[in-house]
Design an enzyme around this catalytic site. Sequence first.
Site, PDB file in Angstrom:
ATOM      1  N   GLU A   1       1.239  -6.136  -0.746  1.00 54.11           N
ATOM      2  CA  GLU A   1       0.153  -6.276  -1.712  1.00 54.11           C
ATOM      3  C   GLU A   1       0.027  -7.740  -2.094  1.00 54.11           C
ATOM      4  OE1 GLU A   1      -0.054  -3.920  -5.279  1.00 54.11           O
ATOM      5  OE2 GLU A   1       0.810  -2.155  -4.294  1.00 54.11           O
TER       6      GLU A   1
ATOM      7  N   GLU B   1       7.394  -0.545  -6.116  1.00 52.96           N
ATOM      8  CA  GLU B   1       7.644  -1.267  -7.371  1.00 52.96           C
ATOM      9  C   GLU B   1       8.509  -0.475  -8.355  1.00 52.96           C
ATOM     10  OE1 GLU B   1       4.128  -2.990  -9.089  1.00 52.96           O
ATOM     11  OE2 GLU B   1       3.667  -4.161  -7.282  1.00 52.96           O
TER      12      GLU B   1
END
Length: 319
Positions: free
Chosen positions: A243, A132
């Site tokens: 995720e 991220e």
Amino acid sequence: MRFTSTMLASAAILGSANAALKGFNYGAFFLNDAAKQQADFEYEFNAAKQLAGTSAAFTSARLYTMIQHGTTNTVIEAIQAAINTKTQLLLGMWASAGSDNFNNEITALKAAISQYGTSFTDLVVGISVGSEDLYRITPTGIANQAGAGAQPSELINYVAQTRAAIQGTGLAGKPIGHVDTWTAYVNGSNAGVISALDFLGVDAYPYWETTTANSIGNANASFYDAYQQTVAAAQGKAVWVTETGWPVTGPTENQAVANADNAKIYWQDVSCSLMKNNVNLFYYTLQDAQYGTPVPSFGIKPAGDLLAVDALFDLTCPN
């Protein structure tokens, strides 16, 4: 909206050629900043294999770093734990702490290859360079105080460093990817990063999609919209779900209510469909913390309960 035939076809294409990976995400430290030790990782890896109610074998683990928490470049103790428990590994290289820290990630990666040999390398299913990092440098990431990130050019350089580091080793040929939000991948300024990868790891949480209708009733449609947009931006590369999840406790975010009943619905609607269609899945998460309870809590096992085998909701997938 449910998982349409077009989506099913795309998922099958993007899944592993063999049985898809099924696992959880594992951080390097607890809420009190104490480093996880080998015994902690072994407990978690074994607990994932003993979950009641699921026919799936959760035998894979996604890591965020190669470095043991609190050290400069010592190999994370999750490696020995994985060897002892025969757990497959999606390795992580933390890329949001600058080039010096990434050099330490490379040092730890090389040390693991040297120290453990094929006992380690045979378990590795891929290497994720970053997590991220692109999201964190966006206006949304900055507004959410997500922390330091990395520029596209930095990530491309880190991917090249990783390829060079594993050349001629037991990890040569292992797929190298990056993990980020779907919004980062659909941003055209990040196309160069995608070009450098073998696979894209996407993180997608309908619970956090607070600018849209994000009730549990819309979660399936929200997730697959994000997934398909990632597929469209992937330049033909494989897309792994690295995720996703729904919290069992926590605040209500717009229309999204955190509770075990909704987490069960999300598991059945999203996780089960991904597993059925052979898409690599790393659910967030098995257990948020052995000590303390985060807010929100996404763990399917109760936080703080080392002995609990059963999940907080039924993991049985519909036929």
